[in-house]
Design a protein around this motif. Structure first.
Motif, mmCIF file in Angstrom:
data_model
loop_
_atom_site.group_PDB
_atom_site.id
_atom_site.type_symbol
_atom_site.label_atom_id
_atom_site.label_comp_id
_atom_site.label_asym_id
_atom_site.label_seq_id
_atom_site.Cartn_x
_atom_site.Cartn_y
_atom_site.Cartn_z
ATOM 1 N N ARG A 1 0.808 -1.220 0.000
ATOM 2 C CA ARG A 1 0.000 0.000 0.000
ATOM 3 C C ARG A 1 0.842 1.271 0.000
ATOM 4 N NH1 ARG A 1 -5.482 -0.366 3.136
ATOM 5 N NH2 ARG A 1 -4.992 1.836 3.208
ATOM 6 N N VAL B 1 -2.875 -7.632 -2.753
ATOM 7 C CA VAL B 1 -3.830 -8.252 -1.835
ATOM 8 C C VAL B 1 -3.612 -7.753 -0.411
ATOM 9 C CG1 VAL B 1 -3.970 -10.373 -3.209
ATOM 10 C CG2 VAL B 1 -2.343 -10.230 -1.328
ATOM 11 N N ALA B 2 -4.617 -7.976 0.418
ATOM 12 C CA ALA B 2 -4.481 -7.758 1.851
ATOM 13 C C ALA B 2 -4.247 -9.127 2.477
ATOM 14 C CB ALA B 2 -5.748 -7.128 2.419
ATOM 15 N N LEU B 3 -3.226 -9.253 3.318
ATOM 16 C CA LEU B 3 -2.953 -10.511 4.006
ATOM 17 C C LEU B 3 -3.692 -10.481 5.336
ATOM 18 C CD1 LEU B 3 0.872 -10.790 3.271
ATOM 19 C CD2 LEU B 3 -1.033 -11.883 2.067
ATOM 20 N N LEU B 4 -4.591 -11.421 5.515
ATOM 21 C CA LEU B 4 -5.450 -11.440 6.689
ATOM 22 C C LEU B 4 -4.857 -12.289 7.803
ATOM 23 C CD1 LEU B 4 -8.889 -11.843 4.895
ATOM 24 C CD2 LEU B 4 -7.610 -9.755 5.387
ATOM 25 N N ASN B 5 -5.252 -11.989 9.024
ATOM 26 C CA ASN B 5 -4.793 -12.711 10.200
ATOM 27 C C ASN B 5 -5.754 -13.870 10.463
ATOM 28 O OD1 ASN B 5 -4.350 -13.581 12.874
ATOM 29 N ND2 ASN B 5 -3.519 -11.585 13.446
ATOM 30 N N ALA B 6 -5.318 -15.090 10.158
ATOM 31 C CA ALA B 6 -6.170 -16.277 10.295
ATOM 32 C C ALA B 6 -6.633 -16.471 11.738
ATOM 33 C CB ALA B 6 -5.442 -17.518 9.799
ATOM 34 N N ARG B 7 -5.762 -16.229 12.689
ATOM 35 C CA ARG B 7 -6.115 -16.400 14.097
ATOM 36 C C ARG B 7 -7.240 -15.437 14.492
ATOM 37 N NH1 ARG B 7 -3.982 -19.368 17.677
ATOM 38 N NH2 ARG B 7 -2.062 -19.758 16.563
ATOM 39 N N LYS B 8 -7.133 -14.167 14.067
ATOM 40 C CA LYS B 8 -8.171 -13.171 14.370
ATOM 41 C C LYS B 8 -9.505 -13.547 13.726
ATOM 42 C CE LYS B 8 -6.366 -9.403 16.422
ATOM 43 N NZ LYS B 8 -6.908 -8.801 17.610
ATOM 44 N N LEU B 9 -9.442 -14.226 12.588
ATOM 45 C CA LEU B 9 -10.651 -14.629 11.876
ATOM 46 C C LEU B 9 -11.202 -15.964 12.372
ATOM 47 C CD1 LEU B 9 -9.597 -13.522 8.311
ATOM 48 C CD2 LEU B 9 -11.424 -12.540 9.704
#
Length: 152
Positions: free
Chosen positions: A19, A53-61
């Motif tokens: 970004r 892309v946006a890299l997402l936090n799997a744990r938060k999700l």
């Protein structure tokens, strides 16, 4: 097109800071903003930059569990490989699918909420994949290292 050192510096920065503004990118690679913009456009057009892309936090999700599944198929027929690949691409919990050389035909990387959720994924999707002769699942205990950045 071959990459020069400036192109590689641009790619390294963009892999870590997707970004970043063009002005900041230009400053970090020691170019004018217009020259930097032209290079980025060329890198995109030539396919070196595939996507942003946006890299997402799997744990938060709520998806902290990573499972690697080795799959052996009943045959290596082209039609079966194609059918398997089309079917596995539709499984929403599969992040990666790799055709392998070695003992397994494919390795899948799957995310799940927990072991019960993985059992659901296994029942609902994996057991229904075409041509599967054998599956072996391994649960990651923790991620020691993870990156999306390629060495450029």
């Amino acid at each position: 097109m071959s990459l020069d050192d400036t192109d590689r510096r641009i790619l390294r920065v963009l892999q870590r800071k997707g970004r970043i503004s063009n002005a900041e990118l230009a400053e970090s690679v020691n170019l004018s903003a217009s020259a930097c913009h032209r290079r980025v456009q060329r890198l995109e057009a030539d396919g070196y930059i595939r996507d942003y892309v946006a890299l997402l936090n799997a744990r938060k999700l709520g998806l902290p569990t990573t499972v690697f599944v080795e799959i052996k198929l009943s045959s290596q027929a082209d039609e079966l490989l194609e059918a398997f690949e089309k079917a596995v691409a539709r499984v929403p919990d599969v992040l990666e699918c790799h055709l392998m050389a070695g003992t397994a035909d494919y390795i899948l990387k799957i995310v799940a909420e927990n072991t019960e959720d993985f059992a659901r994924i296994h029942r609902q999707y994996l057991t229904r994949l075409p041509g599967v002769a054998q599956m072996q699942s391994s649960f990651a205990l923790r991620t020691v290292f993870k990156t999306t950045a390629l060495p450029v």
